[in-house]
Design a protein around this motif. Sequence first.
Motif, PDB file in Angstrom:
ATOM      1  N   SER A   1      -8.535   5.724   5.630  1.00 32.43           N
ATOM      2  CA  SER A   1      -7.393   6.353   4.959  1.00 32.43           C
ATOM      3  C   SER A   1      -6.097   6.066   5.708  1.00 32.43           C
ATOM      4  O   SER A   1      -5.159   6.858   5.641  1.00 32.43           O
ATOM      5  N   ARG A   2      -6.012   4.940   6.396  1.00 36.06           N
ATOM      6  CA  ARG A   2      -4.800   4.626   7.156  1.00 36.06           C
ATOM      7  C   ARG A   2      -3.585   4.579   6.228  1.00 36.06           C
ATOM      8  O   ARG A   2      -3.702   4.358   5.021  1.00 36.06           O
ATOM      9  N   TYR A   3      -2.424   4.757   6.820  1.00 35.32           N
ATOM     10  CA  TYR A   3      -1.171   4.694   6.070  1.00 35.32           C
ATOM     11  C   TYR A   3      -0.464   3.397   6.422  1.00 35.32           C
ATOM     12  O   TYR A   3      -0.272   3.079   7.598  1.00 35.32           O
TER      13      TYR A   3
ATOM     14  N   LEU B   1     -13.193  16.894   8.754  1.00 36.28           N
ATOM     15  CA  LEU B   1     -13.507  15.561   9.254  1.00 36.28           C
ATOM     16  C   LEU B   1     -12.833  14.511   8.380  1.00 36.28           C
ATOM     17  O   LEU B   1     -12.236  13.549   8.875  1.00 36.28           O
ATOM     18  N   ASP B   2     -12.904  14.701   7.075  1.00 39.59           N
ATOM     19  CA  ASP B   2     -12.347  13.783   6.086  1.00 39.59           C
ATOM     20  C   ASP B   2     -11.354  14.573   5.240  1.00 39.59           C
ATOM     21  O   ASP B   2     -11.752  15.478   4.495  1.00 39.59           O
ATOM     22  N   HIS B   3     -10.083  14.259   5.356  1.00 40.38           N
ATOM     23  CA  HIS B   3      -9.071  15.005   4.600  1.00 40.38           C
ATOM     24  C   HIS B   3      -9.158  14.757   3.107  1.00 40.38           C
ATOM     25  O   HIS B   3      -8.547  15.511   2.331  1.00 40.38           O
ATOM     26  N   ASP B   4      -9.884  13.739   2.669  1.00 38.03           N
ATOM     27  CA  ASP B   4     -10.137  13.556   1.244  1.00 38.03           C
ATOM     28  C   ASP B   4     -11.287  14.437   0.763  1.00 38.03           C
ATOM     29  O   ASP B   4     -11.568  14.488  -0.424  1.00 38.03           O
TER      30      ASP B   4
ATOM     31  N   SER C   1       0.827  -1.196   0.000  1.00 33.46           N
ATOM     32  CA  SER C   1       0.000   0.000   0.000  1.00 33.46           C
ATOM     33  C   SER C   1       0.860   1.243   0.000  1.00 33.46           C
ATOM     34  O   SER C   1       1.907   1.304   0.626  1.00 33.46           O
ATOM     35  N   ALA C   2       0.421   2.264  -0.701  1.00 35.45           N
ATOM     36  CA  ALA C   2       1.122   3.542  -0.732  1.00 35.45           C
ATOM     37  C   ALA C   2       0.385   4.534   0.137  1.00 35.45           C
ATOM     38  O   ALA C   2      -0.573   4.203   0.828  1.00 35.45           O
ATOM     39  N   ALA C   3       0.824   5.785   0.086  1.00 39.69           N
ATOM     40  CA  ALA C   3       0.187   6.827   0.895  1.00 39.69           C
ATOM     41  C   ALA C   3      -1.248   7.040   0.448  1.00 39.69           C
ATOM     42  O   ALA C   3      -1.590   6.835  -0.716  1.00 39.69           O
ATOM     43  N   PRO C   4      -2.120   7.463   1.374  1.00 37.30           N
ATOM     44  CA  PRO C   4      -3.473   7.822   0.979  1.00 37.30           C
ATOM     45  C   PRO C   4      -3.437   8.908  -0.081  1.00 37.30           C
ATOM     46  O   PRO C   4      -2.528   9.746  -0.098  1.00 37.30           O
ATOM     47  N   PRO C   5      -4.384   8.913  -1.008  1.00 39.19           N
ATOM     48  CA  PRO C   5      -4.364   9.933  -2.057  1.00 39.19           C
ATOM     49  C   PRO C   5      -4.477  11.327  -1.474  1.00 39.19           C
ATOM     50  O   PRO C   5      -5.180  11.555  -0.496  1.00 39.19           O
ATOM     51  N   ALA C   6      -3.754  12.268  -2.064  1.00 36.89           N
ATOM     52  CA  ALA C   6      -3.815  13.647  -1.601  1.00 36.89           C
ATOM     53  C   ALA C   6      -5.159  14.258  -1.984  1.00 36.89           C
ATOM     54  O   ALA C   6      -5.728  13.952  -3.038  1.00 36.89           O
ATOM     55  N   PRO C   7      -5.720  15.117  -1.145  1.00 32.18           N
ATOM     56  CA  PRO C   7      -6.969  15.787  -1.496  1.00 32.18           C
ATOM     57  C   PRO C   7      -6.803  16.600  -2.774  1.00 32.18           C
ATOM     58  O   PRO C   7      -5.721  17.093  -3.101  1.00 32.18           O
ATOM     59  N   GLU C   8      -7.913  16.743  -3.497  1.00 32.77           N
ATOM     60  CA  GLU C   8      -7.865  17.500  -4.742  1.00 32.77           C
ATOM     61  C   GLU C   8      -7.544  18.970  -4.487  1.00 32.77           C
ATOM     62  O   GLU C   8      -6.877  19.625  -5.276  1.00 32.77           O
TER      63      GLU C   8
END
Length: 555
Positions: free
Chosen positions: A439-441, A48-51, A5-12
């Motif tokens: 969104s765990r790392y 609340l949700d960084h995505d 697994s890689a890093a969670p996707p960055a927010p737009e």
Amino acid sequence: MASASAAPPAPEAGAAVPALGWGACPESWSRAGVDAGAFTCATAAVPLDHDDPTGPTIDLALKKLPAGDPERRLGTLFLNPGGPGGSGVTFVDSAQGAFDAEVLERFDVVGMDPRGVARSTPLTCFPSLEAGLDALGDLPAFPVTTREVVRFDAGHREYTDACAASVGSDPVIEHMTTADVARDLDLLRQAVGDDGLTYAGYSYGTHLGDVYANLFPGRVRAVLIDAVIEPVAWTTGASPREARTETTSLRLRTGEGAYGTLLALFDECTAAGPERCDLAGEAESPSEQYDRLADALLARPLQLPDGEGGTLTTTYADLVSTSLGGLYSPSAYPALASYVDALLDAVDARGPARASTAVAARDALARLEARLPEREDEPVQLREGTDGVLCTDSDNPLRQRLWRDSAAQADREGPYFGAAWVWGELPCATWPVRPEGTSRYTGPWDATTSSPVLVVGTRYDPATPYWDAVTVSEQLPGSRLLTLDGWGHTAIGESACVDAAVARYLVDVELPAEGTVCQPDRRPFDPIPMTLAAAAPDARADVVAAALPATVAGR
């Protein structure tokens, strides 16, 4: 090793940097005896949700001890005392006992209650403390018999069923991973105007520092991690099979670390002699005496006078959990030895006076000889702040049989303590939010950071084994391992050598020489100087309070 697994996707789009309106702290945010006027407090709104950075927000509680020399201020030092679920707001009250004067002069010191915890937007699964205690309050420290396993499982299922009702109505439960908290921390770094993060994390707080360093490697000014958690074992294990069949603490070999610390205590006891350690000077070694006591309590619980005309039952699980708590602080080792010796006297029917001594020693150990702070100032949570993070960061088995297998294997590898650690994580078997849906790392864990990370490990640590510090120092390029050749959980307050190296690193980003090994200022059974006895080691006590597993802390 790192998972695929890689890093969670960055927010737009980036989240808004919170505005911090520092002001007087609410009265309930300070402990009794602390000068509340020396601190300022603020609340930060973060996604609340960084995505979904422009969506709903939650509040984070912050407390600051301003730099003692504002004209020479370098920036902000952020703290986390561990847990997970420990209060950074409470920890800041103890900052003056945690760091050298120069650190306090050059930095604002800020503690945050992480999302879902204490004064920040909290996760609470029960409508009242009484309701929670109805589910968990009468359970054994950890189960030993089959009947106890059934009770233990039923109580924790009632708890996690209550947490399941929070999904939807209390959405923070779905966003409590360490990666979520690391993203909060980066917003706070920006909010205080620092180009790079200066951070000190202890116990679980080391994992937060590790995740931050790997998510934001170019934004590291100085990251200190003390009493380290190895991230692969914490999250997924080294293989899919480990993720499915082994619990977090079994993968971390925490029971082995605790047992090794107990044996080190016995070595120190023997060296100190009977004048200083009640288990020394007998025909049986301290280890043999402990084994005999454990066997006796397994066969039959002990009834002790409680000092108030009644009796108190002491079980095998009580012995193990009390011992584990005592191992966290070297200052508690004499009391732990007295506790074991007094219980043996009671088992051998050598008189009720010694049984009363055992009760008194147990009560002393409950305070860990470190004068743990009162927690009445904090909002009531049973263990939601712990499990909300652990159970979404970490893969754990779903079938009860696998938990029993893990407990048995952990006890073989780390006698006494392995099972206690495993059963303390049981809520993760039925936690309503599964790790794969968050969104765990989960790695990789080998980012090259803009400044090197300082890794501190204590040789005999009952909660975060020393080998984890060695591994993490090898994972992070350029990092440096600083070893305390001592005992207990974290190096706080144990060694002037460590304190000086930490101060030099935080202020100047100067690493100690490679291979540096520091000695403790005193051995566990040495007489305590009056100056030390009169001082309240609050910083270590805060970390211990945050780090104690549920089986010890009564959660």
